[in-house]
Design an enzyme around this catalytic site. Structure first.
Site, PDB file in Angstrom:
ATOM      1  N   SER A  14      -9.078   0.356  32.595  1.00  0.00           N
ATOM      2  CA  SER A  14      -9.755   0.129  33.879  1.00  0.00           C
ATOM      3  C   SER A  14     -11.105  -0.525  33.628  1.00  0.00           C
ATOM      4  O   SER A  14     -11.966   0.024  32.935  1.00  0.00           O
ATOM      5  CB  SER A  14      -9.960   1.449  34.608  1.00  0.00           C
ATOM      6  OG  SER A  14     -10.948   1.278  35.602  1.00  0.00           O
ATOM      7  N   HIS A  39      -6.448  -2.842  34.837  1.00  0.00           N
ATOM      8  CA  HIS A  39      -6.577  -2.152  36.128  1.00  0.00           C
ATOM      9  C   HIS A  39      -7.928  -2.507  36.754  1.00  0.00           C
ATOM     10  O   HIS A  39      -8.972  -2.345  36.123  1.00  0.00           O
ATOM     11  CB  HIS A  39      -6.464  -0.650  35.857  1.00  0.00           C
ATOM     12  CG  HIS A  39      -6.472   0.228  37.052  1.00  0.00           C
ATOM     13  ND1 HIS A  39      -5.338   0.481  37.798  1.00  0.00           N
ATOM     14  CD2 HIS A  39      -7.468   0.931  37.645  1.00  0.00           C
ATOM     15  CE1 HIS A  39      -5.633   1.319  38.779  1.00  0.00           C
ATOM     16  NE2 HIS A  39      -6.933   1.597  38.722  1.00  0.00           N
ATOM     17  N   ASP A  41     -10.478  -1.812  39.776  1.00  0.00           N
ATOM     18  CA  ASP A  41     -10.810  -0.859  40.835  1.00  0.00           C
ATOM     19  C   ASP A  41     -11.679  -1.504  41.905  1.00  0.00           C
ATOM     20  O   ASP A  41     -12.809  -1.902  41.637  1.00  0.00           O
ATOM     21  CB  ASP A  41     -11.529   0.350  40.222  1.00  0.00           C
ATOM     22  CG  ASP A  41     -10.572   1.225  39.442  1.00  0.00           C
ATOM     23  OD1 ASP A  41      -9.592   1.703  40.036  1.00  0.00           O
ATOM     24  OD2 ASP A  41     -10.796   1.408  38.225  1.00  0.00           O
ATOM     25  N   MET A  43     -13.580  -0.995  45.369  1.00  0.00           N
ATOM     26  CA  MET A  43     -14.125   0.052  46.249  1.00  0.00           C
ATOM     27  C   MET A  43     -15.038  -0.572  47.295  1.00  0.00           C
ATOM     28  O   MET A  43     -15.825  -1.464  46.986  1.00  0.00           O
ATOM     29  CB  MET A  43     -14.920   1.056  45.409  1.00  0.00           C
ATOM     30  CG  MET A  43     -14.141   1.623  44.235  1.00  0.00           C
ATOM     31  SD  MET A  43     -15.062   2.929  43.414  1.00  0.00           S
ATOM     32  CE  MET A  43     -14.044   3.174  41.941  1.00  0.00           C
ATOM     33  N   HIS A  72      -6.323  -1.980  42.343  1.00  0.00           N
ATOM     34  CA  HIS A  72      -6.261  -0.674  43.009  1.00  0.00           C
ATOM     35  C   HIS A  72      -7.269  -0.697  44.155  1.00  0.00           C
ATOM     36  O   HIS A  72      -8.474  -0.576  43.939  1.00  0.00           O
ATOM     37  CB  HIS A  72      -6.595   0.409  41.964  1.00  0.00           C
ATOM     38  CG  HIS A  72      -6.716   1.788  42.518  1.00  0.00           C
ATOM     39  ND1 HIS A  72      -7.289   2.830  41.812  1.00  0.00           N
ATOM     40  CD2 HIS A  72      -6.333   2.313  43.717  1.00  0.00           C
ATOM     41  CE1 HIS A  72      -7.256   3.930  42.549  1.00  0.00           C
ATOM     42  NE2 HIS A  72      -6.695   3.638  43.705  1.00  0.00           N
ATOM     43  N   MET A  74      -9.255   0.707  46.839  1.00  0.00           N
ATOM     44  CA  MET A  74      -9.791   1.933  47.445  1.00  0.00           C
ATOM     45  C   MET A  74     -10.651   1.472  48.611  1.00  0.00           C
ATOM     46  O   MET A  74     -11.878   1.544  48.590  1.00  0.00           O
ATOM     47  CB  MET A  74     -10.603   2.709  46.403  1.00  0.00           C
ATOM     48  CG  MET A  74      -9.725   3.414  45.391  1.00  0.00           C
ATOM     49  SD  MET A  74     -10.612   3.913  43.908  1.00  0.00           S
ATOM     50  CE  MET A  74     -10.476   2.407  42.956  1.00  0.00           C
ATOM     51  N   MET A 143      -3.341   9.717  41.737  1.00  0.00           N
ATOM     52  CA  MET A 143      -4.721   9.941  41.304  1.00  0.00           C
ATOM     53  C   MET A 143      -4.838  11.312  40.654  1.00  0.00           C
ATOM     54  O   MET A 143      -4.422  12.320  41.232  1.00  0.00           O
ATOM     55  CB  MET A 143      -5.693   9.876  42.495  1.00  0.00           C
ATOM     56  CG  MET A 143      -5.898   8.518  43.123  1.00  0.00           C
ATOM     57  SD  MET A 143      -6.390   7.196  41.999  1.00  0.00           S
ATOM     58  CE  MET A 143      -7.935   7.810  41.329  1.00  0.00           C
ATOM     59  N   PHE A 149     -15.134   7.199  41.200  1.00  0.00           N
ATOM     60  CA  PHE A 149     -15.975   7.104  40.007  1.00  0.00           C
ATOM     61  C   PHE A 149     -15.146   7.275  38.734  1.00  0.00           C
ATOM     62  O   PHE A 149     -14.159   8.011  38.742  1.00  0.00           O
ATOM     63  CB  PHE A 149     -17.060   8.194  40.035  1.00  0.00           C
ATOM     64  CG  PHE A 149     -17.945   8.091  41.245  1.00  0.00           C
ATOM     65  CD1 PHE A 149     -19.055   7.250  41.247  1.00  0.00           C
ATOM     66  CD2 PHE A 149     -17.642   8.797  42.403  1.00  0.00           C
ATOM     67  CE1 PHE A 149     -19.854   7.125  42.379  1.00  0.00           C
ATOM     68  CE2 PHE A 149     -18.433   8.687  43.538  1.00  0.00           C
ATOM     69  CZ  PHE A 149     -19.545   7.846  43.526  1.00  0.00           C
ATOM     70  N   ASP A 178      -4.079   7.912  37.141  1.00  0.00           N
ATOM     71  CA  ASP A 178      -5.405   7.303  37.097  1.00  0.00           C
ATOM     72  C   ASP A 178      -6.481   8.366  37.243  1.00  0.00           C
ATOM     73  O   ASP A 178      -6.567   9.033  38.270  1.00  0.00           O
ATOM     74  CB  ASP A 178      -5.479   6.284  38.261  1.00  0.00           C
ATOM     75  CG  ASP A 178      -6.772   5.505  38.289  1.00  0.00           C
ATOM     76  OD1 ASP A 178      -7.593   5.647  37.370  1.00  0.00           O
ATOM     77  OD2 ASP A 178      -6.953   4.719  39.252  1.00  0.00           O
ATOM     78  N   GLY A 179      -7.267   8.503  36.176  1.00  0.00           N
ATOM     79  CA  GLY A 179      -8.388   9.429  36.223  1.00  0.00           C
ATOM     80  C   GLY A 179      -8.362  10.436  35.087  1.00  0.00           C
ATOM     81  O   GLY A 179      -7.439  11.232  34.981  1.00  0.00           O
ATOM     82  N   GLY A 200     -10.186   4.273  31.758  1.00  0.00           N
ATOM     83  CA  GLY A 200     -11.437   3.525  31.869  1.00  0.00           C
ATOM     84  C   GLY A 200     -12.394   3.884  30.756  1.00  0.00           C
ATOM     85  O   GLY A 200     -12.513   3.179  29.755  1.00  0.00           O
TER      86      GLY A 200
HETATM   87  C1  DX5 Z   1     -11.517   6.017  39.886  1.00  0.00           C
HETATM   88  C2  DX5 Z   1     -10.732   4.814  39.454  1.00  0.00           C
HETATM   89  C3  DX5 Z   1     -10.255   4.852  38.068  1.00  0.00           C
HETATM   90  C4  DX5 Z   1     -11.341   4.970  37.009  1.00  0.00           C
HETATM   91  C5  DX5 Z   1     -10.790   5.806  35.922  1.00  0.00           C
HETATM   92  O1  DX5 Z   1     -11.643   5.983  41.260  1.00  0.00           O
HETATM   93  O2  DX5 Z   1      -9.606   4.607  40.283  1.00  0.00           O
HETATM   94  O3  DX5 Z   1      -9.412   3.756  37.771  1.00  0.00           O
HETATM   95  O4  DX5 Z   1     -11.746   3.749  36.473  1.00  0.00           O
HETATM   96  O5  DX5 Z   1     -11.799   6.052  35.010  1.00  0.00           O
HETATM   97  P1  DX5 Z   1     -11.638   7.127  33.832  1.00  0.00           P
HETATM   98  O6  DX5 Z   1     -10.500   6.678  33.002  1.00  0.00           O
HETATM   99  O7  DX5 Z   1     -12.954   7.051  33.144  1.00  0.00           O
HETATM  100  O8  DX5 Z   1     -11.398   8.453  34.487  1.00  0.00           O
HETATM  101 ZN    ZN Z   2      -8.114   3.049  39.690  1.00  0.00          ZN
END
Ligand code: DX5
Ligand code: ZN
Length: 223
Positions: A14, A39, A41, A43, A72, A74, A143, A149, A178-179, A200
């Site tokens: 990510s 990936h 993200d 937002m 992705h 959001m 998720m 974050f 993811d997460g 990420g």
């Molecule tokens: C959070 C994102 C993730 C994030 C994951 O809202 O959707 O993709 O980058 O980060 P890590 O792997 O650090 O939890």
């Molecule tokens: Zn994501």
């Protein structure tokens, strides 16, 4: 650039945890580790309390990379921006079931621009809510943290939804988590049925990204 066909374990770094002052170099660095997906993200500061990147950044990166761009979204109103993300170079577009708009319509819109569609569920959402439309999607995103974050702790309870999804949907759909994925939690996610693992901070927070990807991948495959 398309999403790889089901049947393999894929790690999707990510970009959220990359150095934003040199994104093209960061993408190129993980590309060397053999990943097929990156990936992205997106937002909007409304659906989640954070703002990241939009179509212009994706369009710039598209010129420098052949990876599958897994966007992705959001964002509260995905339908409003799908065309822009598709034109910018996204290959796979995931939206949230909790966002506005009729999900079937959103999926058709994504496909009309030549992208594959994905649906995402937040930690509080029951996986049964996506069952009806899941077969229209190439990948379901579960998720394992509250979206918004990077760097949060993996929630195993959320990952357990993968078991139900895998049993109900079979092998022809990818299940992405993811997460909080790292070399320790990846094993659990793989065991529960996930085949696409977003990471990420565990990848971009490591000096040696190749090594990080290999460790996460090895852990996911141990299931
Ligand atoms: C959070 C994102 C993730 C994030 C994951 O809202 O959707 O993709 O980058 O980060 P890590 O792997 O650090 O939890
Ligand atoms: Zn994501």
């Amino acid at each position: 650039m398309q999403l790889p066909k089901p049947g393999t374990i894929e790690i999707a770094p990510s970009l959220l945890s990359a150095d934003f002052s040199c994104l093209a170099e960061e993408v190129a660095d993980v590309e060397k580790s053999g990943v097929k997906i990156i990936h992205l993200d997106i937002m909007d500061g409304h659906f989640v309390p954070n703002i990241t990147i939009g179509p212009p950044v994706i369009a710039s990166l598209r010129k420098t990379s052949d990876l599958c761009f897994d966007a992705h979204l959001m964002i509260s109103q995905p339908q409003k921006y799908i065309k822009d993300f598709a034109k910018a170079g996204a290959n796979h577009i995931t939206f949230h079931i909790e966002a506005e708009g009729d999900p079937r319509e959103t999926i058709s819109m994504i496909e009309s621009f030549g992208c594959s569609a994905g649906i995402c569920i937040k930690p509080a959402t029951n996986p049964e809510e996506v069952l009806e439309i899941a077969s229209l999607c190439r990948m379901i995103l579960v998720m394992t943290v509250e979206p918004g974050f990077g760097g949060q702790v993996f929630r195993e309870k959320c990952a357990e939804k993968c078991i139900f999804l895998r049993e109900t949907l079979g092998k022809d759909v990818r299940i992405e988590v993811d997460g909080g994925i790292n070399e320790t939690t990846a094993g659990k996610a793989g065991e529960l049925g996930a085949d696409t693992l977003v990471a990420g901070s565990a990848v971009f927070g490591s000096k040696n990204r190749q090594e990080a990807v290999e460790k996460i991948s090895a852990s996911a495959k141990k299931r």
